[in-house]
Design a protein around this motif. Structure first.
Motif, PDB file in Angstrom:
ATOM      1  N   UNK A  51       0.804  -1.272  -0.161  1.00  7.05           N
ATOM      2  CA  UNK A  51      -0.045   0.127  -0.194  1.00  7.05           C
ATOM      3  C   UNK A  51       0.810   1.235   0.065  1.00  7.05           C
ATOM      4  N   UNK A  52       1.848   1.156   0.796  1.00 10.11           N
ATOM      5  CA  UNK A  52       2.792   2.482   0.723  1.00 10.11           C
ATOM      6  C   UNK A  52       3.681   2.509  -0.396  1.00 10.11           C
ATOM      7  N   UNK A  53       3.845   1.558  -1.097  1.00 13.12           N
ATOM      8  CA  UNK A  53       4.699   1.557  -2.263  1.00 13.12           C
ATOM      9  C   UNK A  53       3.618   2.063  -3.514  1.00 13.12           C
ATOM     10  N   UNK A  54       2.306   1.787  -3.568  1.00 13.99           N
ATOM     11  CA  UNK A  54       1.390   2.060  -4.327  1.00 13.99           C
ATOM     12  C   UNK A  54       1.136   3.704  -4.133  1.00 13.99           C
ATOM     13  N   UNK A  55       0.768   3.850  -3.016  1.00 18.06           N
ATOM     14  CA  UNK A  55       0.434   5.508  -2.442  1.00 18.06           C
ATOM     15  C   UNK A  55       1.668   6.248  -2.782  1.00 18.06           C
ATOM     16  N   UNK A  56       2.788   6.136  -2.346  1.00 18.33           N
ATOM     17  CA  UNK A  56       3.984   7.013  -2.442  1.00 18.33           C
ATOM     18  C   UNK A  56       4.736   6.907  -3.533  1.00 18.33           C
ATOM     19  N   UNK A  57       4.876   5.621  -4.133  1.00 15.48           N
ATOM     20  CA  UNK A  57       5.609   5.492  -5.416  1.00 15.48           C
ATOM     21  C   UNK A  57       5.158   5.058  -6.572  1.00 15.48           C
ATOM     22  N   UNK A  58       3.752   4.746  -6.639  1.00 18.63           N
ATOM     23  CA  UNK A  58       2.943   4.467  -7.617  1.00 18.63           C
ATOM     24  C   UNK A  58       3.680   3.216  -8.327  1.00 18.63           C
ATOM     25  N   UNK A  59       4.060   2.261  -7.557  1.00 18.01           N
ATOM     26  CA  UNK A  59       4.435   1.180  -8.212  1.00 18.01           C
ATOM     27  C   UNK A  59       3.548  -0.268  -7.500  1.00 18.01           C
ATOM     28  N   UNK A  60       3.337  -1.080  -8.015  1.00 14.30           N
ATOM     29  CA  UNK A  60       2.317  -1.956  -7.632  1.00 14.30           C
ATOM     30  C   UNK A  60       3.124  -3.511  -7.401  1.00 14.30           C
ATOM     31  N   UNK A  61       3.855  -3.419  -6.250  1.00  8.61           N
ATOM     32  CA  UNK A  61       4.658  -4.478  -5.809  1.00  8.61           C
ATOM     33  C   UNK A  61       5.096  -4.367  -4.428  1.00  8.61           C
ATOM     34  N   UNK A  62       5.198  -5.549  -3.480  1.00  9.92           N
ATOM     35  CA  UNK A  62       5.668  -5.478  -2.418  1.00  9.92           C
ATOM     36  C   UNK A  62       7.051  -5.109  -2.401  1.00  9.92           C
ATOM     37  N   UNK A  63       7.841  -4.358  -1.735  1.00  3.45           N
ATOM     38  CA  UNK A  63       9.314  -3.958  -1.886  1.00  3.45           C
ATOM     39  C   UNK A  63       9.861  -4.494  -0.543  1.00  3.45           C
ATOM     40  N   UNK A  64      11.187  -4.741  -0.599  1.00  6.80           N
ATOM     41  CA  UNK A  64      11.929  -5.132   0.701  1.00  6.80           C
ATOM     42  C   UNK A  64      12.012  -4.083   1.650  1.00  6.80           C
ATOM     43  N   UNK A  65      12.325  -2.850   1.034  1.00  7.19           N
ATOM     44  CA  UNK A  65      12.604  -1.527   1.985  1.00  7.19           C
ATOM     45  C   UNK A  65      12.229  -0.390   1.129  1.00  7.19           C
ATOM     46  N   UNK A  66      11.352   0.626   1.910  1.00  8.23           N
ATOM     47  CA  UNK A  66      11.306   1.900   1.213  1.00  8.23           C
ATOM     48  C   UNK A  66      11.535   2.921   2.393  1.00  8.23           C
ATOM     49  N   UNK A  67      12.155   3.970   1.799  1.00  7.55           N
ATOM     50  CA  UNK A  67      12.836   4.990   2.514  1.00  7.55           C
ATOM     51  C   UNK A  67      12.052   6.311   2.145  1.00  7.55           C
ATOM     52  N   UNK A  68      11.699   7.107   3.283  1.00 11.64           N
ATOM     53  CA  UNK A  68      11.025   8.263   2.968  1.00 11.64           C
ATOM     54  C   UNK A  68      11.911   9.381   3.643  1.00 11.64           C
ATOM     55  N   UNK A  69      12.479  10.205   2.845  1.00 16.26           N
ATOM     56  CA  UNK A  69      13.502  11.238   3.388  1.00 16.26           C
ATOM     57  C   UNK A  69      12.771  12.374   3.419  1.00 16.26           C
ATOM     58  N   UNK A  70      12.848  13.386   4.552  1.00 21.41           N
ATOM     59  CA  UNK A  70      12.071  14.345   4.919  1.00 21.41           C
ATOM     60  C   UNK A  70      13.189  15.536   4.987  1.00 21.41           C
ATOM     61  N   UNK A  71      14.415  15.466   4.299  1.00 21.44           N
ATOM     62  CA  UNK A  71      15.113  16.353   4.394  1.00 21.44           C
ATOM     63  C   UNK A  71      15.674  16.945   5.886  1.00 21.44           C
ATOM     64  N   UNK A  72      16.043  17.899   5.770  1.00 20.35           N
ATOM     65  CA  UNK A  72      16.463  18.720   7.115  1.00 20.35           C
ATOM     66  C   UNK A  72      15.072  19.132   8.048  1.00 20.35           C
ATOM     67  N   UNK A  73      14.891  18.518   9.096  1.00 14.91           N
ATOM     68  CA  UNK A  73      13.872  18.688   9.974  1.00 14.91           C
ATOM     69  C   UNK A  73      13.956  20.011  11.189  1.00 14.91           C
ATOM     70  N   UNK A  74      15.264  20.044  11.223  1.00 15.80           N
ATOM     71  CA  UNK A  74      15.571  21.127  12.350  1.00 15.80           C
ATOM     72  C   UNK A  74      17.013  21.297  11.832  1.00 15.80           C
ATOM     73  N   UNK A  75      17.695  22.426  12.368  1.00 20.07           N
ATOM     74  CA  UNK A  75      19.142  22.767  11.819  1.00 20.07           C
ATOM     75  C   UNK A  75      19.986  21.689  12.066  1.00 20.07           C
ATOM     76  N   UNK A  76      20.693  21.178  11.051  1.00 19.63           N
ATOM     77  CA  UNK A  76      21.484  20.188  11.160  1.00 19.63           C
ATOM     78  C   UNK A  76      21.186  18.821  11.231  1.00 19.63           C
TER      79      UNK A  76
END
Length: 148
Positions: A51-76
């Motif tokens: 579901x996460x892969x479909x919703x966020x990556x638009x890919x229809x399979x079960x991945x081994x690992x997904x990474x969601x990078x949010x960038x710098x969330x506070x200084x450094x």
């Protein structure tokens, strides 16, 4: 070399057996980190991973690992989530003849490197990322996952 400061939330959302411990995940994350961070590692079942892969990556399979990078969330401090699918990791470890905990270590390190901008879409970047993974995993006496 000391690991940068980080906060880690570990979530177990899978009924799979032989899951790594929070302490193991913490050691693997610490070994892969190059920057201060706030990270969640969530181990999930196949339905959630797909579901996460479909919703966020638009890919229809079960991945081994997904990474969601949010960038710098506070200084450094960078932020992100690493989502690991227990069923896929178990299947891959079995098919590849690898100890299950070694494969969990690899997927954790792989996801944390993605959070820091490493990628493997082209051969040059893949070589850099795979070499970095091998060096980190060697600290845990885990063989290079890319060697035959």
């Amino acid at each position: 070399m000391a690991s940068p400061e980080f906060s880690l939330s570990v979530q177990f959302a899978s009924e799979a057996g032989a899951l790594p411990t929070r302490a193991q995940i913490r050691r693997w994350v610490a070994a892969a980190l190059e920057h201060a961070a706030e990270i969640t590692v969530r181990i999930v079942g196949a339905d959630e991973a797909k579901a996460l892969n479909q919703d966020y990556r638009h890919k229809d399979y079960v991945p081994n690992v997904l990474t969601f990078e949010y960038g710098e969330i506070s200084p450094g401090v960078m932020g992100g989530d690493v989502v690991i699918c227990a069923e896929v990791v178990e299947r891959e470890a079995r098919e590849q003849g690898k100890p299950l905990q070694n494969h969990y270590a690899h997927m954790t390190v792989h996801g944390v490197l993605h959070l820091q901008g490493y990628d493997h879409h082209d051969p040059h970047d893949a070589d850099i990322m795979e070499s970095r993974e091998a060096v980190i995993l060697k600290r845990f006496r885990i063989p290079n996952p890319y060697s035959s």
